[in-house]
Write a protein that holds these residues in place. Structure first.
Motif, short mmCIF file in Angstrom:
data_model
loop_
_atom_site.label_atom_id
_atom_site.label_comp_id
_atom_site.label_asym_id
_atom_site.label_seq_id
_atom_site.Cartn_x
_atom_site.Cartn_y
_atom_site.Cartn_z
N ARG A 40 -57.91 44.85 -0.73
CA ARG A 40 -58.40 43.61 -1.36
C ARG A 40 -59.12 42.71 -0.37
O ARG A 40 -60.12 42.08 -0.71
CB ARG A 40 -57.23 42.85 -2.00
CG ARG A 40 -56.60 43.55 -3.19
CD ARG A 40 -55.48 42.69 -3.78
NE ARG A 40 -54.80 43.39 -4.87
CZ ARG A 40 -53.79 42.88 -5.56
NH1 ARG A 40 -53.32 41.66 -5.26
NH2 ARG A 40 -53.22 43.57 -6.53
N TYR A 210 -49.96 46.79 -3.18
CA TYR A 210 -49.96 45.34 -3.35
C TYR A 210 -48.84 44.87 -4.28
O TYR A 210 -48.59 45.46 -5.33
CB TYR A 210 -51.31 44.86 -3.89
CG TYR A 210 -52.40 44.97 -2.84
CD1 TYR A 210 -52.52 44.00 -1.84
CD2 TYR A 210 -53.27 46.05 -2.83
CE1 TYR A 210 -53.48 44.11 -0.86
CE2 TYR A 210 -54.25 46.16 -1.84
CZ TYR A 210 -54.35 45.19 -0.86
OH TYR A 210 -55.31 45.30 0.11
N ASP A 212 -47.89 41.61 -6.37
CA ASP A 212 -48.39 40.33 -6.89
C ASP A 212 -47.21 39.39 -7.12
O ASP A 212 -46.23 39.75 -7.80
CB ASP A 212 -49.16 40.56 -8.20
CG ASP A 212 -50.48 41.26 -7.95
OD1 ASP A 212 -51.23 40.80 -7.07
OD2 ASP A 212 -50.75 42.28 -8.61
N TRP A 218 -50.43 37.22 -3.30
CA TRP A 218 -50.01 38.60 -3.18
C TRP A 218 -49.71 38.94 -1.71
O TRP A 218 -50.07 38.18 -0.81
CB TRP A 218 -51.08 39.56 -3.73
CG TRP A 218 -52.48 39.36 -3.20
CD1 TRP A 218 -53.49 38.67 -3.81
CD2 TRP A 218 -53.03 39.84 -1.96
NE1 TRP A 218 -54.62 38.69 -3.04
CE2 TRP A 218 -54.38 39.41 -1.91
CE3 TRP A 218 -52.53 40.60 -0.90
CZ2 TRP A 218 -55.22 39.70 -0.83
CZ3 TRP A 218 -53.36 40.90 0.17
CH2 TRP A 218 -54.69 40.45 0.20
N LYS A 219 -49.07 40.07 -1.53
CA LYS A 219 -48.82 40.60 -0.18
C LYS A 219 -48.86 42.12 -0.27
O LYS A 219 -48.72 42.70 -1.35
CB LYS A 219 -47.47 40.13 0.35
CG LYS A 219 -46.27 40.62 -0.45
CD LYS A 219 -44.96 40.14 0.16
CE LYS A 219 -43.76 40.67 -0.64
NZ LYS A 219 -42.46 40.27 -0.04
N THR A 220 -49.06 42.78 0.87
CA THR A 220 -48.97 44.24 0.88
C THR A 220 -47.50 44.64 1.00
O THR A 220 -46.64 43.82 1.30
CB THR A 220 -49.76 44.86 2.05
OG1 THR A 220 -49.10 44.57 3.27
CG2 THR A 220 -51.20 44.36 2.08
N GLY A 300 -45.35 47.79 -4.84
CA GLY A 300 -46.74 48.12 -4.52
C GLY A 300 -47.16 49.53 -4.88
O GLY A 300 -48.24 49.98 -4.48
N LYS A 321 -50.32 49.18 -7.24
CA LYS A 321 -49.58 47.98 -7.65
C LYS A 321 -48.22 48.43 -8.18
O LYS A 321 -48.03 49.60 -8.50
CB LYS A 321 -50.34 47.21 -8.74
CG LYS A 321 -51.60 46.51 -8.22
CD LYS A 321 -52.34 45.80 -9.34
CE LYS A 321 -51.48 44.73 -10.01
NZ LYS A 321 -52.27 43.96 -11.00
#
Length: 336
Positions: A40, A210, A212, A218-220, A300, A321
């Motif tokens: 992203r 990812y 959400d 968001w973060k990995t 993720g 996701k």
């Protein structure tokens, strides 16, 4: 835009799907569609060659490895755990067999028990994920716990059972588990872009996972999972490679017919329609097998793939996701 992409466009926008889909019918016609970003931050889009983590979807690889060792007569499905692994499990039943471990009926404690924990990330408070790089590293998380039930008594999805199976593969083959799968499954099936990659050494065109968050950020998932996957989950595949795996299985490239039939037998019943084979889910409709399928969910990661015997169709849905693959899979099945 191809037919598959067109048919999934509206749903993909509605659920904000990120990933790649492949559908191959019995005539060999292949369609693919990709949505969202593999990265992203750099706005790198997912594509047909993107590698995705598939979480528990790769328990099938572990089952195939065990089946190959049975075919080579190094093990049997009735071999007891205590007779094929030189590791102490002080509170485990002596009656646990490889069959029990493969079918989630062993009754051993799981390192991630969904009855006790809601959040997979809670695991790493006691055992930091950056220390988890092999099956051996999971042992302190369940090795000395008490049995949950008598072997063969009930079905309870179990990740620790597949960690133990990975250790059995290592002892029986004399190879590191991931090396065994790479050589005896990925290479044989032609899965040249798949592997057990470490978070801190990912190859090119690998999708970051990812998560959400509720407020819109968001973060990995780099701090949410073990550094490197293994026998209970965490391999990376492309949609094309996963399609190759189904073809290799049904083409008898990986297992002979007798052992393959064992893998595809509905051994343990989870509910009215769903059964466990070896490392695989089997869904029946009207007493007929509707599909053989695998799935995987991690922070993720969401993944579904299936083979539909009536039409000899293969479907693969990889997402970077935590959700989305299930909805896309249902839409694909609506086309069948």
């Amino acid at each position: 835009m191809n037919n598959l992409e067109t048919s999934l466009q509206e749903l993909s926008s509605k659920i904000d799907f990120s990933g790649t889909v492949m559908f191959q019918n019995g005539d060999g016609l292949v369609e693919t569609a990709s949505f969202g970003y593999a990265n992203r931050s750099d706005r790198l889009k997912n594509n047909q060659e993107t590698r995705f983590g598939i979480a528990s979807g790769c328990k099938l690889f572990t089952a195939i490895a065990i089946c190959q060792l049975v075919e080579e007569e190094r093990l049997t499905f009735d071999t007891r755990l205590k007779d094929c692994l030189d590791i102490e499990f002080p509170n485990f039943s002596e009656e646990i067999t490889i069959h029990h471990l493969l079918t989630h009926t062993s009754g051993i404690p799981d390192y991630f028990d969904e009855d006790v924990m809601n959040d997979f990330e809670e695991l790493w408070m006691q055992s930091p994920m950056y220390h988890i790089r092999s099956a051996q590293d999971f042992l302190p998380m369940f090795q000395n716990e008490q049995m949950k039930s008598t072997p063969g008594e009930s079905v309870h999805y179990n990740n620790a059972g597949y960690i133990v199976l990975g250790l059995i593969v290592e002892q029986a083959s004399g190879m590191e588990f991931t090396e065994y799968v790479q050589k005896n499954i990925f290479e044989v099936a032609g899965m040249s872009d798949s592997g057990y990659f470490s978070f801190d050494a990912l190859p090119s065109n690998t999708a970051l996972g990812y998560i959400d968050l509720p407020e819109g950020s968001w973060k990995t998932n780099i701090y949410s999972l073990p550094v490197k996957g293994g026998s209970d989950g965490g391999a990376y595949v492309t949609v094309e490679d996963m399609t190759k795996l189904w073809k290799a299985l049904f083409g008898r490239l990986l297992l002979n017919e007798e052992i393959l039939n064992k893998l595809f037998t509905p051994h343990a019943q989870e509910d009215e329609e769903n059964y466990f084979g070896y490392g695989i889910w089997i869904k029946k409709q009207d007493q007929q097998i509707y599909k053989y399928h695998v799935m995987g969910y991690d922070p993720g990661v969401s993944f579904h793939s299936a083979y539909y015997p009536a039409s000899q169709t293969i479907a693969v849905v990889c997402s970077n996701k935590s959700s989305g693959a299930y909805d896309i899979m249902k839409a694909i099945e609506g086309r069948l």
